[in-house]
Design a protein around this motif. Structure first.
Motif, PDB file in Angstrom:
ATOM      1  N   LEU A 135      13.771   6.193  57.900  1.00 44.61           N
ATOM      2  CA  LEU A 135      12.531   6.242  58.392  1.00 44.61           C
ATOM      3  C   LEU A 135      11.810   4.863  58.014  1.00 44.61           C
ATOM      4  O   LEU A 135      10.802   4.442  58.625  1.00 44.61           O
ATOM      5  N   ILE A 136      11.808   4.457  56.772  1.00 46.60           N
ATOM      6  CA  ILE A 136      11.215   3.187  56.210  1.00 46.60           C
ATOM      7  C   ILE A 136      11.777   2.224  57.216  1.00 46.60           C
ATOM      8  O   ILE A 136      10.761   1.273  57.761  1.00 46.60           O
ATOM      9  N   TYR A 137      12.796   2.049  57.450  1.00 44.49           N
ATOM     10  CA  TYR A 137      13.310   0.790  58.305  1.00 44.49           C
ATOM     11  C   TYR A 137      12.795   0.967  59.486  1.00 44.49           C
ATOM     12  O   TYR A 137      12.768   0.028  60.478  1.00 44.49           O
ATOM     13  N   GLU A 138      12.925   2.314  60.224  1.00 45.48           N
ATOM     14  CA  GLU A 138      12.502   2.460  61.388  1.00 45.48           C
ATOM     15  C   GLU A 138      10.901   2.051  61.670  1.00 45.48           C
ATOM     16  O   GLU A 138      10.511   1.358  62.733  1.00 45.48           O
ATOM     17  N   GLN A 139      10.138   2.548  60.595  1.00 45.12           N
ATOM     18  CA  GLN A 139       8.555   2.035  60.587  1.00 45.12           C
ATOM     19  C   GLN A 139       8.327   0.697  60.605  1.00 45.12           C
ATOM     20  O   GLN A 139       7.788  -0.004  61.400  1.00 45.12           O
ATOM     21  N   ALA A 140       9.453  -0.122  60.041  1.00 50.55           N
ATOM     22  CA  ALA A 140       9.329  -1.611  59.760  1.00 50.55           C
ATOM     23  C   ALA A 140      10.024  -2.303  60.879  1.00 50.55           C
ATOM     24  O   ALA A 140      10.019  -3.554  61.202  1.00 50.55           O
ATOM     25  N   GLY A 141      10.491  -1.517  61.963  1.00 55.62           N
ATOM     26  CA  GLY A 141      10.992  -2.027  63.156  1.00 55.62           C
ATOM     27  C   GLY A 141      12.549  -2.627  63.172  1.00 55.62           C
ATOM     28  O   GLY A 141      12.981  -3.297  64.052  1.00 55.62           O
ATOM     29  N   GLN A 142      13.060  -2.424  62.013  1.00 55.92           N
ATOM     30  CA  GLN A 142      14.487  -2.672  61.949  1.00 55.92           C
ATOM     31  C   GLN A 142      15.454  -1.564  62.152  1.00 55.92           C
ATOM     32  O   GLN A 142      15.805  -0.831  61.382  1.00 55.92           O
ATOM     33  N   MET A 143      15.788  -1.738  63.428  1.00 60.69           N
ATOM     34  CA  MET A 143      16.339  -0.392  64.023  1.00 60.69           C
ATOM     35  C   MET A 143      17.790  -0.324  63.796  1.00 60.69           C
ATOM     36  O   MET A 143      18.450   0.595  63.868  1.00 60.69           O
ATOM     37  N   LYS A 144      18.405  -1.609  63.680  1.00 64.79           N
ATOM     38  CA  LYS A 144      19.769  -1.606  63.349  1.00 64.79           C
ATOM     39  C   LYS A 144      20.159  -0.809  61.851  1.00 64.79           C
ATOM     40  O   LYS A 144      20.947  -0.055  61.835  1.00 64.79           O
ATOM     41  N   LYS A 145      19.266  -1.116  60.909  1.00 68.44           N
ATOM     42  CA  LYS A 145      19.436  -0.720  59.748  1.00 68.44           C
ATOM     43  C   LYS A 145      19.026   0.699  59.590  1.00 68.44           C
ATOM     44  O   LYS A 145      19.753   1.649  59.130  1.00 68.44           O
ATOM     45  N   ALA A 146      17.992   1.062  60.348  1.00 75.79           N
ATOM     46  CA  ALA A 146      17.350   2.550  60.433  1.00 75.79           C
ATOM     47  C   ALA A 146      18.651   3.365  61.012  1.00 75.79           C
ATOM     48  O   ALA A 146      18.790   4.533  60.303  1.00 75.79           O
ATOM     49  N   ARG A 201      19.585   7.040  68.661  1.00 73.47           N
ATOM     50  CA  ARG A 201      18.322   6.673  69.043  1.00 73.47           C
ATOM     51  C   ARG A 201      18.066   5.295  68.430  1.00 73.47           C
ATOM     52  O   ARG A 201      17.452   4.281  69.168  1.00 73.47           O
ATOM     53  N   CYS A 202      17.991   5.048  67.266  1.00 78.88           N
ATOM     54  CA  CYS A 202      17.657   3.846  66.844  1.00 78.88           C
ATOM     55  C   CYS A 202      18.535   2.600  67.096  1.00 78.88           C
ATOM     56  O   CYS A 202      17.725   1.669  67.401  1.00 78.88           O
ATOM     57  N   TRP A 203      20.014   2.929  67.226  1.00 77.59           N
ATOM     58  CA  TRP A 203      20.513   1.558  67.687  1.00 77.59           C
ATOM     59  C   TRP A 203      20.295   1.128  68.939  1.00 77.59           C
ATOM     60  O   TRP A 203      20.160   0.201  69.498  1.00 77.59           O
ATOM     61  N   ASN A 204      19.687   2.163  69.948  1.00 76.56           N
ATOM     62  CA  ASN A 204      19.586   2.214  71.189  1.00 76.56           C
ATOM     63  C   ASN A 204      18.286   1.153  71.272  1.00 76.56           C
ATOM     64  O   ASN A 204      17.979   0.562  72.411  1.00 76.56           O
ATOM     65  N   GLU A 205      17.509   1.285  70.350  1.00 79.07           N
ATOM     66  CA  GLU A 205      16.062   0.756  70.343  1.00 79.07           C
ATOM     67  C   GLU A 205      16.204  -1.028  69.663  1.00 79.07           C
ATOM     68  O   GLU A 205      15.319  -1.273  69.280  1.00 79.07           O
ATOM     69  N   MET A 206      17.450  -1.202  69.150  1.00 78.45           N
ATOM     70  CA  MET A 206      17.687  -2.311  68.424  1.00 78.45           C
ATOM     71  C   MET A 206      17.358  -3.487  69.555  1.00 78.45           C
ATOM     72  O   MET A 206      17.539  -3.552  70.511  1.00 78.45           O
ATOM     73  N   LYS A 247      31.357   1.543  66.057  1.00 81.83           N
ATOM     74  CA  LYS A 247      30.507   2.699  65.486  1.00 81.83           C
ATOM     75  C   LYS A 247      29.761   3.550  66.250  1.00 81.83           C
ATOM     76  O   LYS A 247      29.592   4.651  66.151  1.00 81.83           O
ATOM     77  N   ILE A 248      29.059   2.959  67.344  1.00 78.59           N
ATOM     78  CA  ILE A 248      28.489   3.681  68.293  1.00 78.59           C
ATOM     79  C   ILE A 248      29.342   4.637  69.095  1.00 78.59           C
ATOM     80  O   ILE A 248      29.000   5.766  69.199  1.00 78.59           O
ATOM     81  N   LEU A 249      30.621   4.264  69.304  1.00 77.74           N
ATOM     82  CA  LEU A 249      31.566   4.882  70.257  1.00 77.74           C
ATOM     83  C   LEU A 249      31.809   6.154  69.360  1.00 77.74           C
ATOM     84  O   LEU A 249      31.969   7.324  69.818  1.00 77.74           O
ATOM     85  N   ASP A 250      32.303   5.916  68.123  1.00 74.65           N
ATOM     86  CA  ASP A 250      32.603   7.188  67.404  1.00 74.65           C
ATOM     87  C   ASP A 250      31.468   8.166  66.872  1.00 74.65           C
ATOM     88  O   ASP A 250      31.677   9.136  67.008  1.00 74.65           O
ATOM     89  N   THR A 251      30.242   7.366  66.970  1.00 78.15           N
ATOM     90  CA  THR A 251      29.078   8.279  66.610  1.00 78.15           C
ATOM     91  C   THR A 251      28.664   9.359  67.731  1.00 78.15           C
ATOM     92  O   THR A 251      28.389  10.390  67.765  1.00 78.15           O
TER      93      THR A 251
END
Ligand SMILES: [Zn+2]
Length: 216
Positions: free
Chosen positions: A100-111, A140-145, A161-165
């Motif tokens: 949630l912290i990384y998402e808040q900071a806009g770092q969506m890959k790491k989120a 959802r986060c990777w989609n907003e990367m 990673k996305i495919l497996d997830t």
């Protein structure tokens, strides 16, 4: 043989000095899972990847400077309740909170990566509903990367990673559609994609390793 060192880290939110333990060396035996979850022993050190500040409750990475999203966000209902994902273990909570912290900071890959880490905690605890929720948050986060968050070198790993997830969260149709768009000339990648598709067709959301997918 695994090696650990203790060190002091300053909480970037409140300035409290935290004592953290870092895994500095370990064996590289074994195969990672298809979502790049590391094999033992690195896997068992996962709870050490992040540290929760005893004073303010902010979760920080022990490997890099975590973005400063401000004390207000740490005190927010969203952060405190893990965005409404209930019933998480202490480890699961830590990974959701840092996501949630990384998402808040806009770092969506790491989120997304941290949400996936939270899903691994849920897998280990047999919490299937939360594991699915955390995987869907990761997607959802990777989609907003943003474009700048991923370089070409990282692309194949992220795609796998996305495919497996997708498959492991039961989104089989989406996994097959995503696999179709993965245009790769790398033989190992082709084997991984074919393996994932074969499992998605069977609606199989089990965990497999890279070694399972790549023929020797
Ligand atoms: Zn703090």
């Amino acid at each position: 043989m695994s090696k650990f060192v203790d060190k002091e880290m300053t909480c970037n939110i409140c300035g409290h000095i935290c004592q953290v333990t870092i895994l500095t060396a370990t064996t590289t035996e074994g195969s990672a899972d298809l979502d790049f979850r590391p094999p033992e022993k690195r896997r068992s050190a996962m709870p050490l990847w992040v540290h929760k500040c005893e004073l303010c409750g902010a979760v920080l990475s022990v490997y890099e400077t975590t973005p400063n999203v401000g004390q207000e966000f740490i005190a927010s209902n969203k952060y405190q309740t893990c965005a409404g994902i209930g019933g998480l273990s202490e480890n699961g909570k830590k990974f959701v909170k840092i996501a949630l912290i990384y998402e808040q900071a806009g770092q969506m890959k790491k989120a997304g990566n941290y949400f996936l880490n939270a899903a691994w905690c849920c897998d280990d605890e047999g919490m299937d509903v939360n594991a699915k929720l955390c995987r869907e948050e990761a997607l959802r986060c990777w989609n907003e990367m943003g474009r700048g968050e991923l370089n070409n070198r990282e692309m194949p790993e992220m795609q796998v990673k996305i495919l497996d997830t997708l498959r492991r969260s039961g989104n089989f149709k989406e996994a097959r559609a995503f696999a179709k768009c993965m245009d790769t000339s790398n033989e190992q990648m082709q084997q991984i994609v074919a393996f994932e598709v074969s499992k998605a067709v069977l609606k199989d959301k089990s965990c497999y390793t890279l070694a399972d997918a790549v023929m020797k």
